[in-house]
Design an enzyme around this catalytic site. Structure first.
Site, PDB file in Angstrom:
ATOM      1  CB  CYS A 140      -0.231   3.355 -30.589  1.00  0.00           C
ATOM      2  SG  CYS A 140      -1.887   3.395 -29.892  1.00  0.00           S
ATOM      3  CB  CYS A 149      -6.776   3.105 -34.687  1.00  0.00           C
ATOM      4  SG  CYS A 149      -6.452   1.357 -34.404  1.00  0.00           S
ATOM      5  NE  ARG A 180      -3.358  -7.409 -33.935  1.00  0.00           N
ATOM      6  CZ  ARG A 180      -4.079  -7.347 -32.824  1.00  0.00           C
ATOM      7  NH1 ARG A 180      -5.039  -6.461 -32.696  1.00  0.00           N
ATOM      8  NH2 ARG A 180      -3.834  -8.165 -31.824  1.00  0.00           N
ATOM      9  CG  ASP A 224       4.329  -7.130 -28.821  1.00  0.00           C
ATOM     10  OD1 ASP A 224       4.702  -7.885 -27.907  1.00  0.00           O
ATOM     11  OD2 ASP A 224       3.134  -6.978 -29.145  1.00  0.00           O
ATOM     12  CB  CYS A 250       0.608  -0.058 -33.796  1.00  0.00           C
ATOM     13  SG  CYS A 250      -0.702  -1.206 -34.268  1.00  0.00           S
ATOM     14  NE  ARG A 252      -7.548 -16.786 -23.897  1.00  0.00           N
ATOM     15  CZ  ARG A 252      -6.691 -17.716 -23.500  1.00  0.00           C
ATOM     16  NH1 ARG A 252      -7.003 -19.001 -23.624  1.00  0.00           N
ATOM     17  NH2 ARG A 252      -5.522 -17.386 -23.009  1.00  0.00           N
ATOM     18  NE  ARG A 270      -0.533 -17.253 -30.925  1.00  0.00           N
ATOM     19  CZ  ARG A 270      -0.223 -15.972 -31.188  1.00  0.00           C
ATOM     20  NH1 ARG A 270      -0.284 -15.074 -30.230  1.00  0.00           N
ATOM     21  NH2 ARG A 270       0.153 -15.614 -32.388  1.00  0.00           N
ATOM     22  CE1 TYR A 271      -2.450 -18.191 -25.238  1.00  0.00           C
ATOM     23  CE2 TYR A 271      -3.662 -16.481 -26.399  1.00  0.00           C
ATOM     24  CZ  TYR A 271      -2.561 -16.880 -25.666  1.00  0.00           C
ATOM     25  OH  TYR A 271      -1.586 -15.970 -25.371  1.00  0.00           O
ATOM     26  CE  LYS A 274      -2.401 -10.988 -24.691  1.00  0.00           C
ATOM     27  NZ  LYS A 274      -3.068 -11.830 -25.713  1.00  0.00           N
ATOM     28  CG  ASP A 291       1.695 -11.554 -27.185  1.00  0.00           C
ATOM     29  OD1 ASP A 291       1.786 -12.788 -27.381  1.00  0.00           O
ATOM     30  OD2 ASP A 291       0.662 -10.911 -27.399  1.00  0.00           O
TER      31      ASP A 291
END
Ligand SMILES: *Cc1c(COP(=O)(O)O)cnc(C)c1O
Length: 384
Positions: free
Chosen positions: A144, A140, A149, A307, A147, A131, A127-128, A351, A344
């Site tokens: 969470c 995981c 994702r 999010d 999450c 990076r 995206r950037y 961000k 975000d």
């Protein structure tokens, strides 16, 4: 200090014994401190939690219905930290699903950060300009409930890394503008030492990649994974870690020991926190967390506005809450203890840092600024 000695610091082992009994085993500190044992004994079923916690109806329903959309798993280490009596236990809210997860708000999204749109090869988000985000695994140690994702993680739809890696490396070799790789997932530290070493070696062989960091919640969910051998791999490849902590109660003696191993091993440590309703949405809670992280040599990096993922509205605060909280920290405590509060941007904007207005006016080379106490001052540009 070794992990077994840590047990002398644990005042009450009752919940550890209860967790072992669920699996027909007796508590044995040596096994408990083996990360592979922890992974094999994760709590995943409603009956596991029923035996450990006094569940409220919303949790009972959540445990029954959520797995269709997003897996449930809690490591024994983390399960032992849950308050069996308090349904608003800040750790319980993070890992035990609620019936509210099934509520769909019209503005909620499956992929709120628009990662799939910016995906250039499977498992690589560019995206950037300089990076990339590299999604290594889709699992995981524990899940969470908020999450970002959840659409990928635990769904078992991502191809194994071995089948994707060549295409990812080829893309990175070709794109000489990429100097920074953030490996996230899923939790990359669930990889064994050798595959992780191989992955990092392949990235390090690309000359224009200067900076490699790993995003991980392992020190909170599975601190036993942080071994001297793992630290040696991370040090060899000069990796930075972005850890994930939401509440001071996650900073157990085991977690402190893991952070010490990492910091003593020369691994720079940052932390990311998601602002969550009833978990950490108070000045007191954030201060305790951030001050305690500094003591462990972990620098709070980002505080995320949660999010708008489908099924997480019950865990989200307003942006106003976040703005108020961050202005109670900035200037009032150590600058290192104050992370950057970001949204975000939904839809893939990346961000965006936000804070209450501190630059009130800027005209004719004069900047009118407001400080942490609310007083105003003027800074005048040099006249050349
Ligand atoms: C967060 C993120 C990064 C890294 O951003 P930093 O501000 O450098 O921490 C890179 N790519 C994507 C897609 C991200 O979401």
């Amino acid at each position: 200090m070794v992990y077994t000695e840590l047990n002398s610091l644990v005042i009450n082992n009752t919940s550890r014994q209860e967790i072992c009994q669920i699996f027909g085993e007796t508590y044995d500190p040596e096994r408990w401190n083996d990360w592979r044992w922890q992974m094999r004994h994760r709590l995943t079923k409603p009956e596991h939690f029923q035996r450990l916690l006094r569940l409220v109806p919303s949790e009972q329903q959540g445990l029954l219905k959520s797995p269709e959309k997003f897996a449930i798993a809690v490591t024994p280490h983390f399960a032992a930290l849950l308050d069996p009596e308090d349904p608003f236990c800040p750790l319980r809210l993070q890992v035990i699903p609620r019936e509210e997860e099934l509520v769909v708000n019209p503005t909620d999204m499956i992929d709120p950060c628009g990662e799939d749109h910016d995906s250039v090869v499977p498992g690589l988000v560019h995206r950037y300009p300089d990076r990339v985000l590299f999604l290594a695994l889709d699992s995981c140690a524990a899940y969470c409930r908020y999450c970002t994702r959840s659409r990928l993680v635990s769904q078992g739809e991502m191809y194994p890394l071995t089948r994707r890696l060549d295409a990812i490396v080829a893309y990175l070799e070709e794109h000489t503008e990429v100097r920074d790789v953030l490996i996230s997932g899923g939790d990359p530290l669930l990889m064994s030492d050798e595959p992780l070493d191989n992955l990092l070696r392949r990235l390090r062989a690309i000359p224009h990649i200067e900076f490699i960091r790993i995003g991980s919640r392992i020190p909170s969910f599975l601190p036993q994974r942080i071994t001297p051998e793992l630290v040696a791999v991370l040090r060899k490849h000069r990796v930075w870690l972005s850890l994930h902590f939401c509440h001071v109660r996650e900073l157990t003696p085991e977690t402190a020991y893991a952070c010490d191993l990492l910091a003593d091993g020369g691994i720079p440590l940052g932390s990311q926190t998601v602002l969550l309703k009833n978990v950490n949405d108070s000045e007191e809670s954030l201060k305790q967390l951030f001050h305690s992280l500094l003591k462990l040599r972990v620098r709070p990096y980002y505080l995320y506005q949660c999010d708008p993922v489908v099924g997480t509205a019950h865990l989200r605060t307003s942006v106003q809450t976040g703005l108020d909280l961050i202005s109670k920290l900035r200037g009032h405590t150590t600058g290192y203890a104050v992370p950057t509060y970001v949204i975000d941007a939904p839809g893939g904007g990346g961000k965006v840092p936000i804070q209450k207005e501190t630059l009130l006016a800027y005209e004719n080379g004069a900047a009118l600024v407001r400080n942490w106490e609310g007083k105003t001052f003027t800074y005048t540009d040099p006249k050349i």
